[in-house]
Design an enzyme around this catalytic site. Structure first.
Site, PDB file in Angstrom:
ATOM      1  CG  ASP B 311      -1.511   1.213   1.614  1.00  0.00           C
ATOM      2  OD1 ASP B 311      -2.271   1.829   0.528  1.00  0.00           O
ATOM      3  OD2 ASP B 311      -1.435   1.767   2.669  1.00  0.00           O
ATOM      4  CG  ASP B 508      -3.480   1.401   6.639  1.00  0.00           C
ATOM      5  OD1 ASP B 508      -4.214   0.251   6.754  1.00  0.00           O
ATOM      6  OD2 ASP B 508      -3.965   2.243   6.195  1.00  0.00           O
ATOM      7  CG  ASP B 512      -4.444  -1.428   2.759  1.00  0.00           C
ATOM      8  OD1 ASP B 512      -5.246  -1.513   2.123  1.00  0.00           O
ATOM      9  OD2 ASP B 512      -3.561  -0.935   3.233  1.00  0.00           O
TER      10      ASP B 512
END
Lengths: 75, 642
Positions: B311, B508, B512
């Site tokens: 991410d 995180d 996610d």
């Protein structure tokens, strides 16, 4: 159901685990599938029915097969 | 009785060892065969007794143990009057067990050190204001505890008096001391390096963050991979099968010595202990550096990873975007005020950055505001229609964009900015570029991952494709995809898994979580929060990115170590089996020696893992020291651990 946690003396052989697990599972009132011996942490954990047995009985079962219990707690 | 035997086991081992030495002395120096036999018989009995006792205890709980095989072997040797062999087998078995215990303690030392970070007692305030020393188990929530300089903090709680600095390396892996003043949280297992504080206990014992970490590591060290469960099942039947085999061979060949030798050689040893011991050492090493592997299955999978997806915000970057550029069209000031008014009511991460940037501007009352999914916000403020969002939003409302504006937007985006556009009454007034700094050292860490054999490094982000491409190029990622929603990312994970890749996802931990759960290995960069601990397979206690290549290197080293141990164990069994059938020199004493020796070899091999440090880590040490200063403010994030 209560959960017993026993801190054992340092376990050295993997077969000790079978013995200790067997001894605890044989105590009447202990949920057989819940018995877990943590080899590296040298701990045993098991769920038991407080109406049928107690922490002392479980501790004694382990001591009877020759392993020292350093600390026992239930929650 | 059993207890006495257990307690004096080491002494009995020593006595039987001495008797064996005396027996050989009697045989060679004094040529006394009968004296030697007598001494060896005594040694066999003294050594054999504790083994037989354990075998009997095991039988009582219906377990055929390795002790039983050895006991029968010793008895068999008695029958054929091979006292020399029976004595040596008993002694080696006991002595080997002693050495195993000593060396195993070493492999477990990492976790033991961790456990000892929590003190046994604490100073609790009594009703008359004094402090008394009480056992840790007797503490309750709400107790006021005193901690002095150099003291270990016993509970999770809040500072209610005094101040100091604490080293929280045990839970965050970060050794920079943190200031602790009134109202600050403190954590069990950390050390007060300076000052004197009183803390109010909020969580005690197993409930503390540290308690949970310990439990996690303990469970992980004993968790079994599929391979291990197989070995377990195997060894459960293995021992009785060896017993049966020895009986059959004995009956057919009428050769008791051969049967007894098979009993000794058949003892499961290195095979049973080899894999768990590598596991413990690897997990222990990781725990010390703030890397928690949730079990050996995780290590195995992670070591084979070929695709890692990241991410962007908060993972590759600090997750703390700031306004870097503002382009104004039209009158400006009023548009900025309208923008602040709208953003004050939004929870979007960029909104926080914008209101922070325009701190001094007063907000107007927002009459109505509506979110357009994937576009932005449409609001009515002071009688004007205000659009705040991306290009898609503007297009939906047919806001004209001139060639010049187009060029500006292009420039902002290609400089790596995320864009926030503001239109008032259908006219584009403002274009803001926001940038989120990339974490220090990420580029080197990604390069290290590639070196470790990771084929694909993917960036998945909700951000615009331009920004994403730019970051990917700067960091050397292999693929980058922008404008993705959380469920799109999870879909990506699924697609790559279907293509046969083993996928790790680094995110995180909160938005996610679908991808973290779907991936083979989920890694949350959550600085040890509860959510991160729960959703991840590999927990990084410290938010720092360099733990990822370290974790991968350690996983690979641990996996290698396991394979080495299995190879050693199997090779030993093969050699023993072949030599018992094909050679004349093999007897039960040599068999026991090789058997115990192989157990020690696998334990010693696993111990190498404890000291394992990746090459990368060594070279990074220097850079890290230089960066720790710069990273200072980000340590604050650690304080939000719950």
């Amino acid at each position: 159901m209560q959960k017993a946690i026993l801190q054992l003396e340092t376990l050295a052989c993997p077969t000790c685990m079978q013995k200790i697990a067997g001894a605890i599972a044989n105590v009447d009132g202990v949920e057989k599938t819940s018995v877990k011996v943590l080899f590296n942490a040298s701990k045993a954990k098991a769920n038991f029915d407080p109406d049928k047995t107690n922490l002392d009985t479980i501790t004694q079962a382990v001591k009877n097969i020759g392993y020292d219990v350093l600390k026992a707690s239930a929650k | 009785m059993q207890k006495w035997l257990m307690k004096n086991r080491n002494r009995l081992t020593a006595i039987s060892g001495i008797l064996i030495v005396l027996a050989f002395a009697a045989k060679w120096l004094f040529k006394s065969e009968t004296g030697a036999s007598g001494l060896l018989l005594a040694a066999s009995l003294i050594g054999g007794f504790p083994i037989a006792a354990s075998a009997w205890q095991a039988l009582k709980v219906k377990v055929i143990s390795i002790d039983l095989l050895v006991t029968l072997a010793i008895l068999g040797a008695f029958v054929i009057q091979e006292f020399e062999e029976s004595a040596i087998v008993a002694f080696l078995f006991l002595f080997g067990a002693y050495l195993e215990q000593k060396t195993l303690a070493k492999t477990r030392s990492a976790i033991k050190e961790l456990v000892e970070m929590v003190p046994e007692t604490a100073l609790r305030q009594t009703e008359d204001g004094d402090f008394e020393e009480v056992d840790l188990d007797d503490l309750d929530e709400g107790d006021i505890l005193l901690v002095k300089t150099g003291g270990k903090i016993p509970v999770d709680g809040e500072v209610v008096y005094g101040s100091g600095t604490a080293n929280e390396a045990s839970i965050t892996g970060e050794s920079m001391p943190l200031g602790k003043k009134l109202g600050d949280p403190v954590y069990a297992g950390t050390i007060l390096e300076n000052g004197t504080i009183r803390i109010k206990a909020e969580k005690v014992g197993d409930e503390t963050t540290f308690g949970k970490i310990i439990e996690l590591v303990e469970e992980a060290q004993d968790s079994k991979s599929q391979a291990e469960r197989l070995i377990d099942r195997f060894s459960k039947y293995y021992t009785p099968v060896v017993l049966l085999l020895a009986i059959i061979v004995g009956l057919i060949s009428q050769d008791l010595e051969l049967a007894v030798t098979i009993l000794v050689l058949g003892c499961p040893g290195a095979l049973v202990i080899g894999v768990p011991v590598s596991n413990v050492a690897g997990i222990g090493n990781g725990a010390k550096q703030g890397i928690l592997f949730k079990g050996s299955e995780v290590i195995t999978k992670f070591s084979k990873v070929d695709t890692i997806m990241f991410d962007k915000t908060g993972t590759l970057t600090y997750g703390d975007p700031r306004v870097s550029q503002v382009k104004k069209y039209g009158q400006g000031q009023l548009a900025e005020q309208l923008l602040v008014s709208v953003e004050k009511e939004s929870a979007h991460p960029l909104a926080k950055a914008i209101t922070g940037y325009y701190e001094d501007l007063e907000a107007k009352e927002v009459e109505s505001s509506q979110v357009l999914q994937g576009g932005g916000i449409v609001a009515q403020v002071a009688g004007r229609q205000v659009l705040v969002g991306n290009r898609y939003l503007l297009d939906q409302y047919h806001v004209p964009v001139t060639k010049e504006m187009e060029k500006n937007l292009e420039e902002l985006a290609s400089a790596g900015n995320s864009l926030v556009l503001v239109a008032v009454n259908g006219q584009l007034e403002l274009a803001l570029g926001l940038k989120d700094e990339i974490r220090a050292g990420v580029k080197e860490d990604l390069a290290a991952l590639k070196k470790l054999g990771v084929k694909n490094l993917l960036l998945l982000s909700g951000d615009n494709q331009k920004t994403v491409d730019l970051v990917a190029e700067e960091l050397g990622l292999t693929e980058a995809y922008g404008q993705l929603l959380p469920e799109d990312k999870a879909e990506f994970v699924k697609k790559r898994q279907a293509a046969g890749e083993i996928v790790a996802f680094v995110g995180d931990g909160i938005n996610d979580s679908p991808s973290l759960a779907r991936a083979d290995i989920g890694i949350a960069m959550g600085s040890g929060t509860d959510v991160a601990i729960e959703t991840s397979n590999v927990v990084l206690m410290n938010g720092s990115f360099d733990r990822i290549p370290r974790a991968l290197a350690l996983a690979k080293a641990t996996r290698r170590n396991m394979i080495e141990n299995i190879t050693i164990a199997l090779a030993v069994v093969a050699v023993l089996l072949v030599s018992v059938l094909a050679s004349s020199w093999m007897n039960m004493a040599i068999g026991m020696f090789v058997h115990e020796g192989s157990i020690l070899v696998v334990i010693l091999n696993a111990m190498r893992l404890l000291a394992y440090r990746s090459k990368l880590q060594k070279s990074r040490k220097l850079i890290e020291n230089n960066f720790s200063q710069a990273e200072g403010p980000y340590n604050k994030g650690i304080e939000s651990i719950q």
